[in-house]
Scaffold this motif. Structure first.
Motif, PDB file in Angstrom:
ATOM      1  N   ALA A 105       0.840  -1.201   0.000  1.00 42.15           N
ATOM      2  CA  ALA A 105       0.000   0.000   0.000  1.00 42.15           C
ATOM      3  C   ALA A 105       0.879   1.257   0.000  1.00 42.15           C
ATOM      4  O   ALA A 105       0.580   2.240  -0.690  1.00 42.15           O
ATOM      5  CB  ALA A 105      -0.921   0.001   1.205  1.00 42.15           C
ATOM      6  N   PHE A 106       1.981   1.200   0.780  1.00 40.28           N
ATOM      7  CA  PHE A 106       2.903   2.335   0.807  1.00 40.28           C
ATOM      8  C   PHE A 106       3.533   2.566  -0.569  1.00 40.28           C
ATOM      9  O   PHE A 106       3.702   3.696  -1.020  1.00 40.28           O
ATOM     10  CB  PHE A 106       3.999   2.079   1.849  1.00 40.28           C
ATOM     11  N   GLN A 107       3.848   1.474  -1.232  1.00 39.08           N
ATOM     12  CA  GLN A 107       4.491   1.559  -2.553  1.00 39.08           C
ATOM     13  C   GLN A 107       3.601   2.277  -3.569  1.00 39.08           C
ATOM     14  O   GLN A 107       4.103   2.971  -4.453  1.00 39.08           O
ATOM     15  CB  GLN A 107       4.815   0.143  -3.045  1.00 39.08           C
ATOM     16  N   THR A 108       2.301   2.108  -3.434  1.00 34.27           N
ATOM     17  CA  THR A 108       1.368   2.735  -4.388  1.00 34.27           C
ATOM     18  C   THR A 108       0.795   4.047  -3.862  1.00 34.27           C
ATOM     19  O   THR A 108      -0.073   4.639  -4.496  1.00 34.27           O
ATOM     20  CB  THR A 108       0.214   1.769  -4.708  1.00 34.27           C
ATOM     21  N   GLN A 109       1.312   4.495  -2.707  1.00 37.58           N
ATOM     22  CA  GLN A 109       0.811   5.734  -2.110  1.00 37.58           C
ATOM     23  C   GLN A 109       1.157   6.936  -2.992  1.00 37.58           C
ATOM     24  O   GLN A 109       2.246   7.022  -3.560  1.00 37.58           O
ATOM     25  CB  GLN A 109       1.427   5.909  -0.718  1.00 37.58           C
ATOM     26  N   ALA A 110       0.236   7.864  -3.088  1.00 40.78           N
ATOM     27  CA  ALA A 110       0.462   9.076  -3.876  1.00 40.78           C
ATOM     28  C   ALA A 110       1.457   9.986  -3.170  1.00 40.78           C
ATOM     29  O   ALA A 110       1.499  10.046  -1.932  1.00 40.78           O
ATOM     30  CB  ALA A 110      -0.852   9.815  -4.098  1.00 40.78           C
ATOM     31  N   ILE A 111       2.280  10.688  -3.949  1.00 43.46           N
ATOM     32  CA  ILE A 111       3.212  11.661  -3.380  1.00 43.46           C
ATOM     33  C   ILE A 111       2.754  13.075  -3.750  1.00 43.46           C
ATOM     34  O   ILE A 111       2.022  13.272  -4.724  1.00 43.46           O
ATOM     35  CB  ILE A 111       4.660  11.424  -3.856  1.00 43.46           C
ATOM     36  N   ASN A 112       3.215  14.034  -2.969  1.00 44.68           N
ATOM     37  CA  ASN A 112       2.804  15.422  -3.160  1.00 44.68           C
ATOM     38  C   ASN A 112       3.844  16.169  -3.998  1.00 44.68           C
ATOM     39  O   ASN A 112       4.559  17.029  -3.505  1.00 44.68           O
ATOM     40  CB  ASN A 112       2.642  16.121  -1.805  1.00 44.68           C
ATOM     41  N   ALA A 113       3.965  15.810  -5.283  1.00 42.14           N
ATOM     42  CA  ALA A 113       4.971  16.419  -6.150  1.00 42.14           C
ATOM     43  C   ALA A 113       4.350  17.452  -7.068  1.00 42.14           C
ATOM     44  O   ALA A 113       3.256  17.249  -7.592  1.00 42.14           O
ATOM     45  CB  ALA A 113       5.673  15.340  -6.977  1.00 42.14           C
ATOM     46  N   GLN A 114       5.079  18.547  -7.269  1.00 39.57           N
ATOM     47  CA  GLN A 114       4.664  19.577  -8.212  1.00 39.57           C
ATOM     48  C   GLN A 114       5.375  19.339  -9.545  1.00 39.57           C
ATOM     49  O   GLN A 114       6.514  18.857  -9.578  1.00 39.57           O
ATOM     50  CB  GLN A 114       5.024  20.970  -7.674  1.00 39.57           C
ATOM     51  N   PRO A 115       4.726  19.669 -10.672  1.00 37.68           N
ATOM     52  CA  PRO A 115       5.327  19.399 -11.990  1.00 37.68           C
ATOM     53  C   PRO A 115       6.716  20.005 -12.168  1.00 37.68           C
ATOM     54  O   PRO A 115       7.571  19.423 -12.826  1.00 37.68           O
ATOM     55  CB  PRO A 115       4.319  20.016 -12.969  1.00 37.68           C
ATOM     56  N   GLU A 116       6.941  21.187 -11.571  1.00 37.06           N
ATOM     57  CA  GLU A 116       8.225  21.870 -11.767  1.00 37.06           C
ATOM     58  C   GLU A 116       9.237  21.517 -10.682  1.00 37.06           C
ATOM     59  O   GLU A 116      10.375  22.015 -10.686  1.00 37.06           O
ATOM     60  CB  GLU A 116       8.022  23.390 -11.792  1.00 37.06           C
ATOM     61  N   GLN A 117       8.863  20.628  -9.760  1.00 36.61           N
ATOM     62  CA  GLN A 117       9.716  20.332  -8.612  1.00 36.61           C
ATOM     63  C   GLN A 117      10.899  19.452  -9.000  1.00 36.61           C
ATOM     64  O   GLN A 117      10.786  18.531  -9.804  1.00 36.61           O
ATOM     65  CB  GLN A 117       8.895  19.644  -7.521  1.00 36.61           C
ATOM     66  N   LEU A 118      12.049  19.743  -8.387  1.00 31.18           N
ATOM     67  CA  LEU A 118      13.251  18.939  -8.571  1.00 31.18           C
ATOM     68  C   LEU A 118      13.617  18.271  -7.252  1.00 31.18           C
ATOM     69  O   LEU A 118      13.347  18.811  -6.173  1.00 31.18           O
ATOM     70  CB  LEU A 118      14.424  19.798  -9.039  1.00 31.18           C
ATOM     71  N   LEU A 119      14.238  17.110  -7.348  1.00 29.97           N
ATOM     72  CA  LEU A 119      14.695  16.384  -6.160  1.00 29.97           C
ATOM     73  C   LEU A 119      16.150  15.980  -6.382  1.00 29.97           C
ATOM     74  O   LEU A 119      16.458  15.310  -7.367  1.00 29.97           O
ATOM     75  CB  LEU A 119      13.841  15.141  -5.914  1.00 29.97           C
ATOM     76  N   THR A 120      17.011  16.396  -5.473  1.00 28.04           N
ATOM     77  CA  THR A 120      18.431  16.053  -5.570  1.00 28.04           C
ATOM     78  C   THR A 120      18.774  14.982  -4.552  1.00 28.04           C
ATOM     79  O   THR A 120      18.515  15.138  -3.349  1.00 28.04           O
ATOM     80  CB  THR A 120      19.314  17.285  -5.331  1.00 28.04           C
ATOM     81  N   VAL A 121      19.332  13.881  -5.027  1.00 26.88           N
ATOM     82  CA  VAL A 121      19.750  12.768  -4.172  1.00 26.88           C
ATOM     83  C   VAL A 121      21.273  12.729  -4.168  1.00 26.88           C
ATOM     84  O   VAL A 121      21.904  12.641  -5.226  1.00 26.88           O
ATOM     85  CB  VAL A 121      19.182  11.426  -4.686  1.00 26.88           C
TER      86      VAL A 121
END
Length: 348
Positions: free
Chosen positions: A28-44
């Motif tokens: 269920a966690f794997q399919t959970q929706a995330i709160n991402a914006q179209p223009e958002q970037l994520l640096t790992v």
């Protein structure tokens, strides 16, 4: 003994139920929706663990609670091949989508467009405004950047002037976040070098050009004289014929370039008579440097000019040029153009 086995069975059932419950919870966690914006970037960052990744998801407000993430990554190690980088979250909907993206290594892509016929001063504005490009050259002069790019020393004049116009290849360049402006310009300079060397090595025989630098200078003039690729080889032939005949090139774009900030959109007779290193109505031969960035089409036109007996050309009023063999024909063509020009002004 029977009681022992009964307890054992109960414990096994409880354990199995707990495992099943945990498995369902992780799914269920794997399919959970995330709160991402179209223009958002994520640096790992490199070496990010499951715990750190969970903290990052919460810090970036992608999930309110990501505590199950480390357990999911242990349960499904195929999702734990996270690659460092900066990622665009456009189109990412679920935790599964996000992990797939981070495992793919497909970082966010941006681009900057460098247009032929422009100068480095004009290109530099686009470079400074390019999104997510690390700026390292803002305090550098054009001459300093020229040296950083290791422009080939085709002749002494190249380093005397250290002018970047003409030495970079026009195109749309893709880059990932945190790339540097210098890296991008080095790619452009290397492409120009390859295109110029190829044009020089494959050039027609007996061109009145001493080295690749002179070819680049003439290509920049051709680039500025016409935006029609089909007539560039003919335009090049006019200048080749003039060089062979020891005639002055008399090309307006070089005059404009030499005027610099003094050019206000008009060329006057006094401008044509005022000496500058670039005024080809005054100087003999080519100006000392290219006057604009050149397309490969312009380079090839100079490397393989048409075989003509034209020494003049003038705008024809239809976007192209009329080519003529002598001054008498040229003057007639100029008068035709002026009549057309006046008729257009009258019609307005």
């Amino acid at each position: 003994m029977k009681k022992f086995f009964s307890y054992l069975i109960i414990l096994l059932l409880i354990g199995t139920g707990a495992v099943f419950w945990g498995y369902q919870k992780l799914n269920a966690f794997q399919t959970q929706a995330i709160n991402a914006q179209p223009e958002q970037l994520l640096t790992v960052e490199r070496g990010t663990t499951g715990q750190k990744l969970a903290a990052l998801f919460e810090q970036e407000k992608l999930l309110d609670n990501a505590q199950l993430l480390p357990y999911l990554l242990k349960l499904k190690p195929e999702l734990n091949k996270i690659k460092a980088g900066t990622y665009s979250l456009n189109g990412v909907k679920t935790v599964q989508d996000l992990l797939n993206l981070l495992n793919s290594g497909k970082e966010a892509q941006f681009n900057v467009q460098f247009i032929e016929g422009k100068t480095f001063k004009e290109w530099r504005k686009g470079l400074v405004n390019a999104p997510h490009l690390t700026q390292t050259l803002q305090a550098k002069s054009d001459k300093e950047i020229f040296e950083l790019l290791a422009i080939p020393d085709y002749d002494k004049a190249v380093y005397e002037w250290r002018n970047l116009d003409g030495w970079l290849y026009p195109d749309t360049y893709n880059y990932t976040p945190n790339s540097t402006d210098l890296e991008l310009l080095r790619r452009s300079a290397e492409r120009l070098k390859k295109a110029l060397d190829k044009a020089w090595q494959e050039r027609d025989e007996n061109l009145p050009l001493a080295n690749p630098h002179e070819m680049l200078i003439l290509a920049s003039i051709v680039e500025k004289e016409t935006g029609i690729a089909a007539e560039r080889a003919k335009v090049a032939s006019v200048f080749i014929n003039r060089l062979n005949a020891k005639m002055k090139l008399q090309t307006d774009p070089t005059v404009i370039y030499g005027m610099g900030e003094n050019y206000d959109g008009n060329i006057r007779k006094t401008d044509l008579e005022t000496p500058t290193p670039y005024n080809t109505y005054v100087i003999d031969g080519l100006p000392p440097t290219p006057i604009a960035m050149v397309s490969e089409s312009a380079l090839q036109a100079v490397a393989h000019p048409e075989k003509t007996d034209f020494y003049y050309f003038v705008a024809d009023g239809a976007g192209g040029h009329k080519f003529t063999r002598n001054l008498n024909e040229h003057n007639k063509a100029v008068q035709e153009y002026l009549r057309w020009y006046r008729s257009q002004k009258t019609a307005k």
